[in-house]
Design a protein around this motif. Structure first.
Motif, PDB file in Angstrom:
ATOM      1  N   MET A 203       7.033  14.384   1.802  1.00 48.67           N
ATOM      2  CA  MET A 203       6.392  12.999   2.279  1.00 48.67           C
ATOM      3  C   MET A 203       5.818  12.064   1.467  1.00 48.67           C
ATOM      4  O   MET A 203       5.997  10.862   1.348  1.00 48.67           O
ATOM      5  N   ASP A 204       4.826  12.865   0.438  1.00 49.53           N
ATOM      6  CA  ASP A 204       4.259  12.234  -0.650  1.00 49.53           C
ATOM      7  C   ASP A 204       5.202  11.374  -1.449  1.00 49.53           C
ATOM      8  O   ASP A 204       4.914  10.280  -1.779  1.00 49.53           O
ATOM      9  N   LEU A 205       6.401  11.813  -1.746  1.00 48.76           N
ATOM     10  CA  LEU A 205       7.301  11.300  -2.772  1.00 48.76           C
ATOM     11  C   LEU A 205       7.731   9.987  -2.033  1.00 48.76           C
ATOM     12  O   LEU A 205       7.945   9.065  -2.618  1.00 48.76           O
ATOM     13  N   ALA A 206       8.110  10.192  -0.927  1.00 49.07           N
ATOM     14  CA  ALA A 206       8.607   8.762  -0.200  1.00 49.07           C
ATOM     15  C   ALA A 206       7.427   7.639   0.049  1.00 49.07           C
ATOM     16  O   ALA A 206       7.647   6.591  -0.171  1.00 49.07           O
ATOM     17  N   ASP A 207       6.180   8.259   0.226  1.00 49.16           N
ATOM     18  CA  ASP A 207       5.013   7.408   0.317  1.00 49.16           C
ATOM     19  C   ASP A 207       4.712   6.564  -0.980  1.00 49.16           C
ATOM     20  O   ASP A 207       4.486   5.555  -1.059  1.00 49.16           O
ATOM     21  N   GLN A 208       5.064   7.376  -2.077  1.00 49.23           N
ATOM     22  CA  GLN A 208       4.766   7.078  -3.429  1.00 49.23           C
ATOM     23  C   GLN A 208       5.684   5.662  -3.715  1.00 49.23           C
ATOM     24  O   GLN A 208       5.072   4.703  -4.214  1.00 49.23           O
ATOM     25  N   ALA A 209       6.799   5.632  -3.140  1.00 48.98           N
ATOM     26  CA  ALA A 209       7.790   4.657  -3.330  1.00 48.98           C
ATOM     27  C   ALA A 209       7.636   3.439  -2.673  1.00 48.98           C
ATOM     28  O   ALA A 209       8.023   2.303  -2.918  1.00 48.98           O
ATOM     29  N   ARG A 210       6.631   3.528  -1.810  1.00 49.34           N
ATOM     30  CA  ARG A 210       5.974   2.189  -1.175  1.00 49.34           C
ATOM     31  C   ARG A 210       4.708   1.565  -1.719  1.00 49.34           C
ATOM     32  O   ARG A 210       4.400   0.700  -1.154  1.00 49.34           O
ATOM     33  N   LYS A 211       4.435   1.884  -2.903  1.00 48.87           N
ATOM     34  CA  LYS A 211       3.015   1.629  -3.475  1.00 48.87           C
ATOM     35  C   LYS A 211       3.142   0.078  -3.845  1.00 48.87           C
ATOM     36  O   LYS A 211       2.185  -0.613  -3.645  1.00 48.87           O
TER      37      LYS A 211
END
Ligand code: FAD
Ligand code: EPU
Length: 295
Positions: A203-211
């Motif tokens: 989830m953190d990886l996918a979240d990171q792409a939204r920065k």
């Protein structure tokens, strides 16, 4: 201003005239008759006249005049989730859940699945949809999409209720193959038994792409990525980021997001969409849903 009267339909659905701006993440949209349905009987009644289906309103640009059709919103049992594995359908590490309502908010579902250590849908973290709307669009990111985690779908039309599997549908990038007008009332999820920590890490990886995405009122990306190229990058290269029409703006952070600066009208948003189509040298397919449709 007088409050609109709340009425009950023959089968007990709550019916109210409401501004759709309250239900859209863009915060734009005029009034419609909203039917809040919590049973199959109420849904069948709501479908007796022309209707539209509203999910989380996170992909919608609704006209300031509103829409004349009934707007159906799933509530009650259609917004609940039974995540207990069905032993008859599960074969560890594959877990098939009970029914999850189409009106269930997706972010809450993703949080619950993470705590249970159940994977397959974690790539959709951060998508502010309802389960039914996310399934209808096959919402996702490069880390995963809704159809990665679907076992069975219950679809309702004025002709009746049917159950299908992903194999019955022509789904793909931002496309479920579910015909318009079919309501995704419930789905069974097909998940992978993992650990909360592992699911959290993905989830953190996918979240990171939204920065780099804007934090303002928006319906997400305006256009689908043509042939895998970022439409946002193309809009950026056309020099359009930060362009403002009325109270809507192409986000300075990401070219494929249109944001409401406060008090934007649907006409402002349409004008920006047309400008992008004129200026970007590649045909772009709209991801937003326009209510009513163009043309
Ligand atoms: P709505 O916007 O309410 O409706 C969209 C369409 O789905 C309409 O045609 C509607 O009739 C139909 N629909 C809704 N519910 C049902 C139902 N139960 N049965 C049948 N049809 C239904 N999308 C992505 O794919 N990836 C992303 O990373 C992403 N990020 C976003 C970030 C932000 C901040 C925002 C605001 C949006 C983002 N989106 C993203 C767009 C949006 O969340 C998705 O398109 C999502 O699938 C829309 O679902 P919804 O429930 O909000 O549907
Ligand atoms: N880029 C630019 N300028 C921009 C925007 C992007 O140069 O204005 C570049 C980025 O620097 C990066 C590349 O383009 O090198 C890709 O950008 P990003 O990672 O933001 O991904 P995207 O392809 O633009 C897609 C989805 C998003 C999803 C993100 C993250 C589509 C249309 N968009 O965006 O989905 O959240 O990946 O996985 O597929 C949505 O569908 O509504 C949505 C928000």
């Amino acid at each position: 201003m007088t409050a609109s009267p709340v009425t009950r339909s023959r089968t007990g659905a709550r019916v109210e005239r409401l501004p759709l701006s309250r239900f859209t993440t863009l915060g734009v949209g005029g009034e419609a008759e909203v039917w809040f349905v919590g049973t199959h009987e109420q849904l069948a009644e709501a479908m007796e006249a022309p209707y539209r289906v509203l999910g989380g309103g996170s992909n919608l640009v609704v006209a300031d005049e509103g829409v004349p059709e009934r707007v159906i919103r799933l509530t009650g049992p259609f917004a609940e989730a039974d995540l207990v594995p069905d032993p008859a359908l599960s074969d560890p590490p594959t877990v098939v859940t009970g029914w999850v309502g189409g009106g269930m908010p997706l972010p809450g579902l993703i949080r619950r699945l993470q705590k249970l250590g159940l994977g397959n849908l974690e790539g959709t973290v951060g998508i502010p949809a309802q389960v039914g709307g996310a399934v209808w669009m096959n919402a996702g990111t490069r880390f995963g999409e809704m159809f990665d985690g679907l076992h069975t779908l219950e679809l309702v039309t004025p002709q009746g209720v049917r159950q299908v599997t992903p194999l019955d549908l022509d789904w793909g990038y931002r496309r479920s193959g579910i015909p318009r007008g079919h309501v995704v009332t419930r789905v069974r999820l097909k998940l992978r038994s993992s650990t909360p920590e592992e699911v959290r890490a993905r989830m953190d990886l996918a979240d990171q792409a939204r920065k780099g995405q804007p934090k303002m009122k928006t319906p997400g990306c305006a256009f689908k990525n043509p042939g895998g190229v970022s439409a946002g990058k193309l809009i950026d290269e056309a020099g359009l980021k930060g362009t403002r029409i009325g109270n809507a703006m192409i986000a300075p952070e990401h070219g494929n997001f249109i944001v409401n600066l406060g008090g934007a009208s649907s006409a402002d948003v349409h004008a920006l969409l047309n400008l992008i189509r004129e200026r970007v040298g590649v045909p772009l397919e709209l991801e937003y849903e326009l209510w009513p449709e163009e043309g």
